[in-house]
Structure formats: C-alpha cells, structure tokens
Scaffold this active site. Structure first.
Site, PDB file in Angstrom:
ATOM      1  N   THR A  42      -5.889  -0.633  -5.113  1.00  0.00           N
ATOM      2  CA  THR A  42      -6.684   0.594  -5.067  1.00  0.00           C
ATOM      3  C   THR A  42      -5.879   1.828  -5.433  1.00  0.00           C
ATOM      4  OG1 THR A  42      -8.250   1.822  -3.669  1.00  0.00           O
ATOM      5  CG2 THR A  42      -6.195   1.130  -2.641  1.00  0.00           C
TER       6      THR A  42
ATOM      7  N   THR B   6     -11.537   0.918  -5.299  1.00  0.00           N
ATOM      8  CA  THR B   6     -10.811  -0.336  -5.092  1.00  0.00           C
ATOM      9  C   THR B   6     -11.274  -1.457  -6.026  1.00  0.00           C
ATOM     10  OG1 THR B   6     -10.551   0.315  -2.781  1.00  0.00           O
ATOM     11  CG2 THR B   6     -10.009  -1.939  -3.300  1.00  0.00           C
TER      12      THR B   6
ATOM     13  N   ARG C  67       0.836  -1.195   0.000  1.00  0.00           N
ATOM     14  CA  ARG C  67       0.000   0.000   0.000  1.00  0.00           C
ATOM     15  C   ARG C  67       0.872   1.248   0.000  1.00  0.00           C
ATOM     16  NH1 ARG C  67      -5.171   0.266   1.644  1.00  0.00           N
ATOM     17  NH2 ARG C  67      -4.940   2.359   0.780  1.00  0.00           N
TER      18      ARG C  67
ATOM     19  N   SER D 192      -9.534  -0.627   4.929  1.00  0.00           N
ATOM     20  CA  SER D 192     -10.587  -1.639   5.037  1.00  0.00           C
ATOM     21  C   SER D 192     -10.313  -2.840   4.140  1.00  0.00           C
ATOM     22  CB  SER D 192     -11.939  -1.026   4.654  1.00  0.00           C
ATOM     23  OG  SER D 192     -12.332  -0.031   5.566  1.00  0.00           O
TER      24      SER D 192
END
EC number: 3.4.19.13
Length: 586
Positions: free
Chosen positions: A406, A388, A110, A470
């Site tokens: 994402t 996403t 990420r 999430s």
C-alpha cells in the site's frame, strides 16, 4: 466341442481383462485430470488485481521461480498498472508458508514514523481526512527492503529477473489502465491531484488521462533498472534515496537519508488460530491479523453451514451474528498498536486469539442489534478506505505467499519525486485511528491497560513506529485434507470485513471461491452503523433493521479480495472483478 468352449472362455476372460484395464486407466487418469472444473489449474496460480500482473507472476513460476519470486514480480508490476494503490514509495506485508519446513512467517515492511515529524501531527486529523494529502503524512518507505528480505529468505531466481517484465512494460509504450483512469477522474480525488505534483504524470494539460492514453514514465523505468542491477541499497543509502529526499523536501517533507538507512523490515512468526479443520495464519500487530482471527473464531462457534443460508430467516440470523461480531471487533482495534514502540502492548492481542474471549463475546450476542456503543467498547473514530493492493500465490510444491502492499489512500500523500518516478505514501494518516473524534494529543503514550488512557485521548507518534493496519495477508491450511486458502484484500478499513466474509462464505456457507469473493459485503463503522455494498440483499437488510440494526450509506465502496485455493489436486484462483482483476495459473 471342448476346444471351442475353451476358446470362448478365453475370449470372455480377455474381454474382461481389457475392460478392467480400461477402468483402471480411467481411474488413474481421473486422478491426474480430477473433476476440478474448467476454471481450475493443475499446478500453481497467481491472483493479482490485474491480468497483466497475474500473467507476469505466472511466467516467473513457469521459469522455476519460487512463490516469493512470483509475488515480488507481480507487485512490481502492480506499482505501474495500479499506482494509485501501491508502489516503491509505500510498504508491504508478506505472509509466507514454506512447505518444506511447515512454518509460516511474516515479513512486515510497512512504513515507519520518521525521526523528524510534527509532534502535534495528529491534531490535524480532522482537516486532513479523508485524503491525507501533504508531505507531513509521509512515512519511511519499506517496500523495497521488504522485497529484498523476502527474496533473501525465499527467492530462487536472480533478483534482476523479477524486475525485467515491468521494465519492458514501461519501456514498451505503457498505457493507462481503465481502473487507474477511473481514480483519476473521481470527483473527490481530481481537484487534489490537479493541484499536486502528480499532475505532471497523470494529466494532459487540465484533463486527467483516459484509458489507453500513453503513460510515459521514464524516471520510474530508470529507477527499476537501477534497483534491479545494483540492489535496494542504492535506494536506502545511495543516490536514488538522496534524489528522492531532495525532491520531496521541496514539498515540505522532513524525511532524511538517515531515516531510509535505518529502516529495517520485521520478521516474525504468524499468528496461529484453529478454525475447525483449518488453521488460520495471519500477521500480528500492528497488522490486522488478530482482529481477523477474533472475528472468525467468534463466528466459528455459531456453527453456521450451508443449511443456515437455506431460508430467509436463517440468512438474516447469520448476518445479524456477523454484524454483532464486527461491532465487538471494532471495539478491540486499540490492541493493534505497534508493540515494538509501545512495550505495554506486547501481549495486548493475545486475548483476541483465545477461546475464553470468543465464548464471552458469543454470550453477549443476542437477537437484538440496538445496544449502546458502550456494549461493544466502541468510540467514534476516524475511518477511511479504498487504497492498497493484494497478491496471492500458490506454488507447485504447495508453498504459498499472501502479500498486501500500500501507499495508503489513493495516490498516497499525492507527493511525487520526479527524478525517481516514485509516488509517496501517507501512512502516518493511519495513526489518526487511535484518536477518537474530538480528542486532543496527550503526551502520555501508555496509561493503565489501555493505550492512551480513557477513550477520547491519543498520543503522539514515536519515531520508528508502524501505524496500525487493516492489512491481513492470510493463509489457511487444512493439513488432513491437503487444502489451502491463500487470501487477502484491499480497501482500507473495508479489508477485514471483506476478507472475513469471503472466508466465512467459502469455509462454512457452501460458496465456491468465485462466489465467496463476488458476494456483496456489509461493513460496520465506528458508530456501530451497518454499511451495505450496493446489491446487498434487500431481504437481509430489512431483517437486520427489524432486529434493531442501524444502517447508513457509505459514499464509496471498493473492497477487493484476491485468493488462491488448493482442494486436493485442484487449484482455483480468483481476482476480484470489482477492480477488473483476473488471475493466472497453469
């Protein structure tokens, strides 16, 4: 006479033998052609959020590629077919099951906070949400280094081969997919898109592109060709990265080539939580696996089953307990801070995985839904969702990959690098989650047992920090029965609610995989109000209202789940129709 009798007996025995042989053959064939149903596959499957990308992933598997190879190829494809959701300017999390070692690992690539960022960035949350457009929200992209690390550890085919199908797609007259066009014409997104640098890519004059309109994207095709032949360092330390940094600096970005060079994916063990016959493996903080594990662990203790859904009151009871569990889960999201950047959070999620807390929560859930927010430790926070993409893959050998990627909200920061063809993320917007509405930034990053001290305060970003997420690419394994469920979702803050309900419906409530994913969901916002997806049972809604549950309307639902399951010799794969997805297998 005796000779005739013997001949008769011989014929009877021969007939019995032939009959027995036919029965044995039928049994053997039935094992190879198990009663799986017409929608099952025999070997392997890929579930991406579009048919073309699922097909590309399947083709890679049929070329003897590994599940990781197929996942990367499907993700590269998705960055072109659904660029509003993900792309090379974003980040990715892989959860990978290696059937040979029996281990499950997570690769978290990420985006991270760049070295130069506005210290008062989070004071802008109120003005920025829900879209978060602008270069100040861009995190350091991790997508490509995530692919490279996954391929280095688990790839089988040559790296360049994974990019060729999408390059051919772009060079062969690529057109706009219906889902992309729907986003381009969205009344909330359209004005911001038209005012951004993405206008040159997605608009024909003043009009957004429509389904089947040509979508020439030569810059991205060239970038993919360069990465395929030269590797990812051409992006992180070479000329592609330099071009990107220069392009987005014109939009006000402070991202540097040094930020790109410093980026490294994190490889960690997956969280592991027993759920009856299954074990759930999911990504640790700052990803959302601990919250998903907490929800399912609490629900497991209520022993719901098919019978629980047989009568109206039973259905209301199931969803009441789900709503209450989601409220308690919402109150625990502070535990999803990045433990590398905030060492005091190192063990913050451990309690969420244990039976002690689960039992305590079950004891606090009664028949009412009108408790004060403090009952659940809820504080009104910022929320957003709809971005996403997720891919689930199961290989012939039983190895599996769940990967969620994402650029955050639709079209990310709406900042475009025209020379590389890359759309940039707005991942730093997710840091707003830790700042309750009306709070101001505090210089104290950690105070006591809770991050940021008392509710109502938040702390500034730390360079290298990953935002709470999430995203929950997950794998559930039942070793005794040889069953697996490879699952994950898209939809921002809706992801955990959607994935938890799909798992609950599949494992405990008697739904098949397609029905479990198609079923309308509910979601609990930070005010403790229930939001219902359109077509959610009115009967259950009335029952929950009678129990004191407050409800509100959500302006936009787009929760999308992709999953592959293995049940004995049968492989099932489902891509969510909410995004016009279609799985592929063989």
């Amino acid at each position: 006479m005796a000779r005739g009798y013997g001949a008769t007996v011989s014929l009877v025995l021969l007939g019995l033998g032939l009959a027995l042989a036919v029965i044995v053959l039928a049994v053997v064939l039935s094992r190879h052609q198990a009663p799986c149903g017409p929608q099952a596959f025999a070997h392997a499957a890929v579930a991406a959020d579009s048919k073309v990308c699922s097909d590309i992933g399947r083709a890679i598997l049929q070329q003897q590629g590994s599940p990781v190879d197929a996942t990367i190829a499907a993700l590269v494809c998705t960055s072109v077919v659904n660029p509003q959701s993900m792309g090379l300017g974003g980040g990715v999390i892989f959860t990978i099951y290696n059937v040979t070692t029996g281990k499950v690992e997570v690769i978290n690539a990420r985006e991270t906070v760049p070295a130069s960022h506005a210290p008062s960035l989070l004071d802008q949350c109120a003005q920025a949400l829900p879209l978060g457009t602008g270069a100040q929200w861009i995190g350091v992209p991790g997508e490509l280094r995530g692919y490279a690390e996954a391929h280095r550890r688990h790839g089988r085919l040559p790296w360049a081969q994974l990019f060729q199908p999408t390059i051919a797609l772009l060079r062969g007259g690529h057109v706009v997919a219906p889902v992309l066009s729907r986003f381009l014409h969205n009344s909330i997104l359209r004005p911001s898109l038209q005012a951004s640098t993405l206008r040159q890519l997605f608009f024909n004059g003043t009009e957004p592109l429509r389904p089947q309109d040509p979508l020439p994207w030569p810059a991205l095709a060239t970038t993919l060709e360069t990465v395929a032949t030269e590797g990812v360092e051409v992006f992180y330390t070479g000329r592609l990265g330099q071009m990107l940094v220069e392009d987005i600096a014109k939009e006000g970005s402070q991202l540097t080539l040094q930020d790109l060079a410093k980026f490294q994916p994190e490889v960690v063990d997956a969280l592991e939580v027993p759920l009856g016959d299954y074990t759930l493996y999911s990504p640790p903080p700052p990803a959302g696996g601990a919250i998903l594990s907490f929800i399912l662990n609490v629900l497991r203790g209520f022993n719901f089953s098919t019978e629980s859904m047989a009568r109206p009151e039973g259905r209301v009871n199931v969803y009441h307990h789900l709503v209450e569990t989601l409220k308690f889960a919402k109150g625990q999201r502070w535990r999803l801070g990045d433990p590398r950047s905030h060492p005091k959070l190192q063990n913050a999620s451990r309690d969420l995985l244990g039976e002690t807390l689960a039992q305590l929560i079950r004891q606090q859930i009664d028949g009412r839904g009108d408790h004060q927010l403090s009952h659940y430790s809820l504080a009104e926070a910022w929320g957003h969702g709809t971005g996403t993409s997720h891919v689930s893959v199961l290989g012939e050998d039983g190895s599996a990959v769940a990967a969620t990627s994402t650029i955050n909200t639709p079209f990310g920061a709406m900042v475009y690098s025209p020379r590389t063809g890359i759309i940039l993320n707005n991942e730093l917007l997710d840091l707003c989650e830790r700042c309750p509405r009306g709070s101001g930034t505090t210089p104290s990053p950690v105070s006591g047992d809770r991050v940021g001290g008392a509710p109502g305060r938040c702390w500034p970003p730390v360079p290298g920090e990953r935002s709470p997420s999430s995203m929950v690419p997950s794998i559930l394994i039942n070793k005794a029965q040889g069953s697996k469920l490879v699952i994950g979702g898209a939809g921002g803050e809706l992801i955990i609610s959607a994935v938890a309900q799909a798992i609950m419906s599949k494992l405990w409530l008697g739904f098949d995989l397609r029905a479990a994913i198609a079923a309308p969901i509910l979601h609990v916002n930070s005010k403790g109000c229930v939001e219902y997806e359109p077509n959610f049972s009115q009967e259950v809604q009335r029952g929950l209202q009678d129990r004191g549950q407050n409800q509100t309307q959500r302006p936009f639902f787009l929760n999308v789940v992709q999953a592959v399951s293995q049940e004995g010799a049968c492989v099932y794969a489902v891509s969510d129709l909410r995004k016009s997805g279609e799985a592929a297998g063989y």
